[in-house]
Design an enzyme around this catalytic site. Sequence first.
Site, short mmCIF file in Angstrom:
data_model
loop_
_atom_site.label_atom_id
_atom_site.label_comp_id
_atom_site.label_asym_id
_atom_site.label_seq_id
_atom_site.Cartn_x
_atom_site.Cartn_y
_atom_site.Cartn_z
N ARG A 162 44.73 36.24 43.97
CA ARG A 162 44.68 34.96 43.28
C ARG A 162 43.51 34.14 43.83
O ARG A 162 43.06 34.37 44.96
CB ARG A 162 45.99 34.19 43.48
CG ARG A 162 47.23 34.92 43.00
CD ARG A 162 48.48 34.09 43.27
NE ARG A 162 49.70 34.74 42.82
CZ ARG A 162 50.47 35.52 43.58
NH1 ARG A 162 50.12 35.74 44.84
NH2 ARG A 162 51.57 36.08 43.09
N LYS A 191 51.68 32.83 47.44
CA LYS A 191 52.56 31.72 47.07
C LYS A 191 53.74 31.62 48.04
O LYS A 191 54.29 32.62 48.49
CB LYS A 191 53.11 31.95 45.66
CG LYS A 191 52.07 31.80 44.55
CD LYS A 191 52.74 31.96 43.19
CE LYS A 191 51.76 31.74 42.06
NZ LYS A 191 52.43 31.87 40.74
N HIS A 257 41.76 35.27 36.95
CA HIS A 257 43.07 35.87 36.69
C HIS A 257 42.93 37.06 35.75
O HIS A 257 43.75 38.00 35.80
CB HIS A 257 44.02 34.83 36.09
CG HIS A 257 45.45 35.04 36.52
ND1 HIS A 257 45.91 34.75 37.79
CD2 HIS A 257 46.51 35.56 35.86
CE1 HIS A 257 47.19 35.06 37.89
NE2 HIS A 257 47.58 35.55 36.74
N ARG A 260 42.32 39.83 37.97
CA ARG A 260 43.60 40.22 38.58
C ARG A 260 44.37 41.14 37.63
O ARG A 260 44.91 42.17 38.05
CB ARG A 260 44.40 38.97 38.90
CG ARG A 260 45.78 39.20 39.50
CD ARG A 260 46.36 37.86 39.96
NE ARG A 260 47.79 37.90 40.20
CZ ARG A 260 48.36 38.29 41.33
NH1 ARG A 260 47.60 38.71 42.33
NH2 ARG A 260 49.68 38.27 41.48
N HIS A 283 53.88 40.12 43.64
CA HIS A 283 54.91 39.60 42.74
C HIS A 283 56.27 39.66 43.43
O HIS A 283 56.58 40.62 44.12
CB HIS A 283 54.97 40.44 41.45
CG HIS A 283 53.80 40.23 40.55
ND1 HIS A 283 53.40 41.14 39.61
CD2 HIS A 283 52.93 39.18 40.45
CE1 HIS A 283 52.35 40.68 38.97
NE2 HIS A 283 52.05 39.51 39.46
N TYR A 292 52.32 45.04 32.76
CA TYR A 292 51.13 45.89 32.82
C TYR A 292 51.42 47.31 32.35
O TYR A 292 50.52 48.03 31.96
CB TYR A 292 50.56 45.91 34.24
CG TYR A 292 50.18 44.55 34.73
CD1 TYR A 292 49.15 43.83 34.12
CD2 TYR A 292 50.85 43.95 35.79
CE1 TYR A 292 48.80 42.57 34.56
CE2 TYR A 292 50.50 42.69 36.24
CZ TYR A 292 49.49 42.00 35.62
OH TYR A 292 49.15 40.75 36.04
#
Length: 331
Positions: A162, A191, A257, A260, A283, A292
Amino acid sequence: MPDRDLIGPWLRRFLTEYIVSERNLARNTRASYRDTFKLLLPFASRKVRKPIERLAMQDLTSALVLKFLAHLEQERGCSVRTRNQRLAAIRAFARFVGSRDPAQVEWCSHIRAIASKKAMLPPVGWLSREEMEAMLAVPDRKNRRGQSEYALLLFLYNTGARVSEVTQLKVRDLTLDRDRGGHDLATLHGKGGKIRQCPLWSETERVLAEQIIGRAPEAPVFLSRLGHAYTRFGVYRLVERCAADVPRLAGRAVTPHVIRHTTACHLVLAGVDINTIRAWLGHVSISTTNIYAEIDLTLKANAVALCEVGSPGPKRRWKEDKDLMAFLNGL
């Protein structure tokens, strides 16, 4: 009016204590919650005709919150996803107040009963291998600036990081041990304070090693042309500028992104296990990563071919398979 009935004291506790100390939410989440109330409080003040510092909990009715959400969409031009994001912050605040003051439980239930709107997920944009290589070829690696830009783009593609993870990357977060029999790794701070390690390609290791020569462990890895750490805007601007120099990407919105997404899609095409990709991208839930596995037409075509109607069946009956019968008799 008692302080416990005013929004101000509760909001200060929510933003400075709850989401920071108790929940340890990511910096961007904190900023999003803060911005929600920077929009909501002036709106509520105008509607109920009270100064912001005198707004009470009961002034923030569910009807007023619904008007605020409509204001976001109709007057500010926000998307449904943004509307739902603002609502999530208001719900979290209501849950915080209701859990600490029984007198506010009824108010809390009314706020939390406001439903999110169904939003259509945007299609996942990603680049083919040829398009990504064309972007990597844009920076002029004959000079120092071009080398730095190439290193940043290559790192984005290698790790699927990110933007916040790239701008926060320090020299101490790189482990370049291949020459000593180890592994080249980048430690990314994601995150909510989550930390993960991503392996680096030999080319990525080479260009990063050149970038960090003589730098202190606390120094940033990626520096702009002015010698300062890259900002989020700087990374976005670099990606957009490089994409604009690739003719086949004309008219397409290419962001960090998207790179990514590109990393994830290329891992899927390479046959990497979806759970490994989840860990690679950081994730929390594998359901996020599953998108994906659904976007590549080649994978879909192969899946359809496996169950194609009318495909020829076996030429021999199973009873005529002597090897199978011998196997069964030998059990």
